[in-house]
Design a protein around this motif. Structure first.
Motif, PDB file in Angstrom:
ATOM      1  N   TYR A   1       0.855  -1.228  -0.080  1.00  0.00           N
ATOM      2  CA  TYR A   1       0.040   0.200   0.079  1.00  0.00           C
ATOM      3  C   TYR A   1       0.950   1.215   0.069  1.00  0.00           C
ATOM      4  O   TYR A   1       1.792   1.270   1.015  1.00  0.00           O
ATOM      5  CB  TYR A   1      -0.916  -0.014   1.310  1.00  0.00           C
ATOM      6  N   ALA A   2       0.865   1.913  -1.091  1.00  0.00           N
ATOM      7  CA  ALA A   2       1.742   3.211  -1.336  1.00  0.00           C
ATOM      8  C   ALA A   2       0.934   4.324  -1.245  1.00  0.00           C
ATOM      9  O   ALA A   2       0.015   4.539  -2.070  1.00  0.00           O
ATOM     10  CB  ALA A   2       2.826   2.998  -2.532  1.00  0.00           C
ATOM     11  N   ARG A   3       1.549   5.576  -0.929  1.00  0.00           N
ATOM     12  CA  ARG A   3       1.117   6.731  -1.112  1.00  0.00           C
ATOM     13  C   ARG A   3       2.405   7.654  -1.215  1.00  0.00           C
ATOM     14  O   ARG A   3       2.717   8.613  -0.424  1.00  0.00           O
ATOM     15  CB  ARG A   3      -0.003   7.459   0.294  1.00  0.00           C
ATOM     16  N   GLY A   4       3.073   7.376  -2.251  1.00  0.00           N
ATOM     17  CA  GLY A   4       4.463   8.047  -2.357  1.00  0.00           C
ATOM     18  C   GLY A   4       5.416   7.376  -1.778  1.00  0.00           C
ATOM     19  O   GLY A   4       5.339   6.459  -1.059  1.00  0.00           O
ATOM     20  N   ALA A   5       6.745   7.759  -2.233  1.00  0.00           N
ATOM     21  CA  ALA A   5       7.905   6.772  -1.653  1.00  0.00           C
ATOM     22  C   ALA A   5       7.821   6.823  -0.087  1.00  0.00           C
ATOM     23  O   ALA A   5       8.373   6.037   0.426  1.00  0.00           O
ATOM     24  CB  ALA A   5       9.159   7.309  -2.185  1.00  0.00           C
ATOM     25  N   GLY A   6       7.297   7.980   0.547  1.00  0.00           N
ATOM     26  CA  GLY A   6       7.222   8.218   1.896  1.00  0.00           C
ATOM     27  C   GLY A   6       6.542   7.221   2.567  1.00  0.00           C
ATOM     28  O   GLY A   6       6.460   7.367   3.911  1.00  0.00           O
TER      29      GLY A   6
ATOM     30  N   ILE B   1      12.717   0.803  -5.482  1.00  0.00           N
ATOM     31  CA  ILE B   1      12.608   0.604  -3.991  1.00  0.00           C
ATOM     32  C   ILE B   1      13.511  -0.216  -3.799  1.00  0.00           C
ATOM     33  O   ILE B   1      14.083  -1.478  -4.301  1.00  0.00           O
ATOM     34  CB  ILE B   1      11.333   0.174  -3.683  1.00  0.00           C
ATOM     35  N   GLN B   2      14.447   0.016  -2.603  1.00  0.00           N
ATOM     36  CA  GLN B   2      15.460  -0.935  -2.060  1.00  0.00           C
ATOM     37  C   GLN B   2      15.087  -2.085  -1.823  1.00  0.00           C
ATOM     38  O   GLN B   2      13.909  -2.360  -0.967  1.00  0.00           O
ATOM     39  CB  GLN B   2      16.095  -0.323  -1.044  1.00  0.00           C
ATOM     40  N   GLY B   3      15.663  -2.922  -2.305  1.00  0.00           N
ATOM     41  CA  GLY B   3      15.369  -4.620  -2.131  1.00  0.00           C
ATOM     42  C   GLY B   3      14.408  -5.330  -3.280  1.00  0.00           C
ATOM     43  O   GLY B   3      14.483  -6.574  -3.322  1.00  0.00           O
ATOM     44  N   VAL B   4      13.751  -4.399  -3.902  1.00  0.00           N
ATOM     45  CA  VAL B   4      12.923  -5.162  -5.023  1.00  0.00           C
ATOM     46  C   VAL B   4      13.565  -5.864  -6.054  1.00  0.00           C
ATOM     47  O   VAL B   4      13.461  -6.846  -6.506  1.00  0.00           O
ATOM     48  CB  VAL B   4      12.039  -3.831  -5.812  1.00  0.00           C
ATOM     49  N   LYS B   5      15.011  -5.220  -6.537  1.00  0.00           N
ATOM     50  CA  LYS B   5      15.674  -5.793  -7.545  1.00  0.00           C
ATOM     51  C   LYS B   5      16.246  -7.255  -6.965  1.00  0.00           C
ATOM     52  O   LYS B   5      16.601  -8.048  -7.878  1.00  0.00           O
ATOM     53  CB  LYS B   5      16.784  -5.020  -8.041  1.00  0.00           C
ATOM     54  N   GLU B   6      16.259  -7.672  -5.946  1.00  0.00           N
ATOM     55  CA  GLU B   6      16.908  -8.834  -5.231  1.00  0.00           C
ATOM     56  C   GLU B   6      15.451  -9.891  -4.975  1.00  0.00           C
ATOM     57  O   GLU B   6      15.863 -10.938  -4.785  1.00  0.00           O
ATOM     58  CB  GLU B   6      17.491  -8.739  -3.942  1.00  0.00           C
ATOM     59  N   THR B   7      14.392  -9.367  -5.454  1.00  0.00           N
ATOM     60  CA  THR B   7      13.149 -10.273  -5.383  1.00  0.00           C
ATOM     61  C   THR B   7      12.901 -11.041  -6.799  1.00  0.00           C
ATOM     62  O   THR B   7      13.519 -10.476  -7.777  1.00  0.00           O
ATOM     63  CB  THR B   7      12.096  -9.719  -5.064  1.00  0.00           C
TER      64      THR B   7
ATOM     65  N   SER C   1      -3.658   3.622  -8.129  1.00  0.00           N
ATOM     66  CA  SER C   1      -3.086   5.090  -7.390  1.00  0.00           C
ATOM     67  C   SER C   1      -1.570   5.002  -6.699  1.00  0.00           C
ATOM     68  O   SER C   1      -1.054   5.896  -6.716  1.00  0.00           O
ATOM     69  CB  SER C   1      -3.994   5.548  -6.332  1.00  0.00           C
ATOM     70  N   GLY C   2      -1.433   3.913  -5.930  1.00  0.00           N
ATOM     71  CA  GLY C   2      -0.108   3.606  -5.419  1.00  0.00           C
ATOM     72  C   GLY C   2       1.065   3.551  -6.351  1.00  0.00           C
ATOM     73  O   GLY C   2       2.134   3.894  -6.331  1.00  0.00           O
ATOM     74  N   LEU C   3       0.653   2.741  -7.496  1.00  0.00           N
ATOM     75  CA  LEU C   3       1.715   2.490  -8.469  1.00  0.00           C
ATOM     76  C   LEU C   3       2.019   3.892  -9.205  1.00  0.00           C
ATOM     77  O   LEU C   3       3.087   4.222  -9.265  1.00  0.00           O
ATOM     78  CB  LEU C   3       1.363   1.504  -9.527  1.00  0.00           C
TER      79      LEU C   3
END
Length: 290
Positions: free
Chosen positions: A179-184, A249-255, A235-237
């Motif tokens: 669930y995202a509302r921007g990178a923060g 996003i940190q960690g995504v490339k490792e999945t 909306s989150g994307l």
């Protein structure tokens, strides 16, 4: 179980006649026919799924206001909005002069309920369970309570047909919902959420089982979960800058999801409301997972 469900429906029908008659007495001063809701009934709906059911049984014309999650069908977008169902303001609702307010029981505090009662407005509260059976229950309970059980039965049959048409994922697929509302603001969906139920109905598995509800996203948790697919609301994307933004996003490339760029999104209200379009939502999710 069916016996108990039918027994509960009979009790709803018994209460429905009294409920509809009481609405008519308040509105017209005379006793209306019990077969339908009086045309003069003005409804405020405080839940997206409830609003969809009301429209599905032909009562959208009676709706004079909704919460901000009620945007389907299209004509509900033009109805006055009274805020989010998790932050109800009684004064704004009463300003629309409804004689019936319908909401999920979990969203209405005793204090708000007392304000509606003091204003002489009927309040119909429904239990909302985020499951296929829960959706059918809310359709039947609402339709029966408003003495429109035949229309409720028809709407439930459409839902059953839609659910039967789902072609669930056959290959083991771990899905991580963010669930995202921007990178923060990024939260990971654990167990017991609406989206987890939707993922399971589509044949997938929740990639996170160590905790319930939502927790802030961390790179460590992301790598540990190692999802095959990352799921977001549309909306989150968009708030993250699309798929390229998610991959950063940190960690995504490792999945596995990041390596294969298996990042999907869906309309949040469609996927999360568990209204009459639940079968359509699960069909879309299963198709995207496949």
């Amino acid at each position: 179980m069916n016996f108990q469900f039918n027994k509960n429906r009979k009790l709803n029908l018994l209460a429905a006649t009294l409920f509809v008659l009481s609405l008519g007495a308040c509105n017209t001063g005379s006793q209306p026919k019990a077969e339908s809701l009086p045309d003069s009934t003005k409804i405020v709906s405080l839940n997206g799924a409830i609003s969809e059911v009301l429209a599905g049984i032909g009562l959208d014309k009676n709706i004079v206001g909704t919460d901000v999650t009620s945007n389907y069908p299209e004509n509900l977008k033009s109805k006055p909005k009274v805020g989010h169902n998790r932050n109800i303001n009684a004064e704004g609702i009463l300003a629309l002069q409804p004689n019936l307010i319908i909401a999920a029981k979990k969203d209405i505090t005793p204090a708000i309920s007392a304000q509606f009662k003091a204003a002489g407005v009927k309040l119909l509260l429904l239990d909302q369970e985020f499951s296929a059976d829960g959706t059918k229950k809310i359709i039947h309970t609402l339709a029966d309570s408003l003495h429109l059980q035949a229309k409720g039965d028809s709407l439930a049959k459409i839902l059953d047909t839609d659910l039967a048409a789902v072609k669930p994922v056959t290959k083991k697929t771990k899905v991580l919902f963010i669930y995202a509302r921007g990178a923060g603001t990024m939260m990971v969906g654990g167990t017991g959420t609406q989206v987890e139920t939707a993922i399971k109905l589509a044949g997938g598995q929740n990639a996170v089982t160590e905790f319930a509800d939502y927790k802030p996203l961390t790179a460590e948790a992301l790598v540990k979960a190692n999802p095959d697919v990352i799921l977001l609301f549309d909306s989150g994307l968009q708030s993250l800058g699309g798929i390229p933004g998610v991959v950063k996003i940190q960690g995504v490339k490792e999945t596995n999801a990041g390596k294969n760029k298996r990042i999907i999104s869906m309309d949040g209200e469609l996927l999360g409301s568990f209204g009459p379009r639940l079968g359509i939502a699960i069909q879309e999710l299963a198709t995207k997972l496949n």
